[in-house]
Design an enzyme around this catalytic site. Structure first.
Site, PDB file in Angstrom:
ATOM      1  CE  LYS A   1     -30.470  33.894 -96.506  1.00 33.60           C
ATOM      2  NZ  LYS A   1     -30.166  35.355 -96.446  1.00 33.60           N
TER       3      LYS A   1
ATOM      4  CE1 TYR B   1     -27.184  31.536 -95.088  1.00 35.61           C
ATOM      5  CE2 TYR B   1     -27.315  29.710 -96.629  1.00 35.61           C
ATOM      6  CZ  TYR B   1     -27.276  31.069 -96.384  1.00 35.61           C
ATOM      7  OH  TYR B   1     -27.343  31.957 -97.427  1.00 35.61           O
TER       8      TYR B   1
END
Length: 361
Positions: free
Chosen positions: A146, A142
């Site tokens: 991101k 993640y």
């Protein structure tokens, strides 16, 4: 303005849709086929565009005629392969950028995360500002995806197409059924939340949904020459001592405090073991996240706070919602649902698809 919102079936995206409509904007929400759109359909004037971040043609149709894109959708769950996170967070954002630019949109606001700066190993970090560089090694897919998506968004800025990114952390508030707060309080209510602090203070920046929404709307209208190509930390005014905060919220809902207290070294070893065992399971059986991961442990044991000076200067950001006022609204709302159990485990599906919601950042 004509505003396209992604993630509107989720927590933050739903609040963004409400706020944009209140301000008189024309709102279109990108929703996945088969997603729960009952609440969105009840909002007068909101237009639904069925599509998917993995389907460029549907994104081109959704972006047609839009002035601004507020991109809140992401894969944020604590499970999945790097390829799954990349497809949703990097490729999906790239497809949406391309569609928005081709449709003539002039502003693209990306809801990023401070997790984009989360390193594999680091200690407490207080008062971080936007000068902090991206890591070379990331703690979780993640975080890595991101960061890559944020870099792509900022690099896409041109004089005709203004892009910027916001980094709210620990978004909380009413209508959240899957974020960090309902998850942790739900575990506390069930007697399954140990105190992972190791006895240390864990100071964190959180961000009420009203404050995140305020920053998004300001980013949509701030002067392009001021915000173009930049990322901003967004947070509540208060610095929160995390574990006493969780205990206080839990007590207001009839929950016993987290117990037992786990030493930090033992917590790290436990998280590494559980994560390894989870990865050894067949992929078809990994429908939920491991009970504890190195990433989730880091979020719960590392002190990390953020300096919002840049957002105040460039966006005119001033958090409209205090933590006290937010809790004064949240706690009665939870009681109206029936307490911690239906809040964190609703019988009606509230948890959005990983690519549509923003349960945590």
């Amino acid at each position: 303005m004509n505003i396209l919102i992604t993630g509107a079936t989720g927590f933050l995206g739903g609040h963004l849709a409400d706020a944009c409509l209140r301000e008189g904007h024309t709102v279109r929400a990108l929703v996945r086929q088969g997603s729960d759109t009952a609440r969105l359909r009840s909002l007068p004037g909101l237009d639904l565009a069925v599509g998917d971040l993995g389907d460029p043609a549907s994104l081109r149709a959704a972006a047609e005629g839009q002035d601004v894109v507020l991109h809140s959708a992401a894969r944020v769950v604590d499970r999945g392969t790097y390829a799954q996170f990349h497809e949703a967070n990097v490729a999906g954002t790239r497809h949406l950028l391309t569609a928005a630019r081709a449709a003539g949109a002039h502003r693209f606001v990306f809801v990023s995360s401070p997790s984009a700066l989360m390193r594999v190993r680091e200690g407490d970090r207080l008062g971080l500002d936007e000068s902090v560089p991206y890591p070379t090694r990331f703690l979780h897919p993640y975080s890595a995806t991101k960061a890559r998506a944020e870099q792509n968004v900022l690099a896409a800025h041109t004089p005709e197409f203004t892009t910027c990114a916001l980094r709210p952390r620990g978004i909380w508030g009413i209508r959240d059924h899957a974020g960090f707060l309902p998850t942790l309080i739900g575990a506390m209510h069930a007697g399954r939340l140990p105190d992972l602090s190791g006895g240390k203070r864990v100071l964190v920046s959180l961000c009420h949904s009203d404050n995140a929404v305020d920053a998004c709307l300001r980013a949509a209208t701030a002067p392009a020459e001021r915000v173009g190509g930049k990322a901003y930390f967004v947070a509540d005014d208060e610095v929160t001592d995390l574990w006493p905060f969780l205990t206080r919220v839990g007590a207001a809902l009839g929950c016993a405090p987290p117990t037992p207290r786990i030493p930090l070294a033992a917590g790290r070893a436990l998280a590494a073991t559980l994560e390894t065992l989870w990865r050894l399971r067949p992929a078809t059986s990994r429908k939920s996240a491991p009970p504890l991961s190195r990433y989730s442990l880091a979020l719960l044991t590392r002190s990390t706070t953020y300096d919002t000076t840049a957002a105040r200067r460039d966006l005119g950001y001033a958090p409209p919602r205090t933590q006290r006022a937010g809790l004064a609204e949240l706690l009665p709302w939870i009681h109206s649902l029936g307490g911690p159990q239906p809040w964190s485990h609703p019988t009606t599906p509230h948890t959005p698809h990983p690519q549509q919601g923003t349960p945590t950042r």
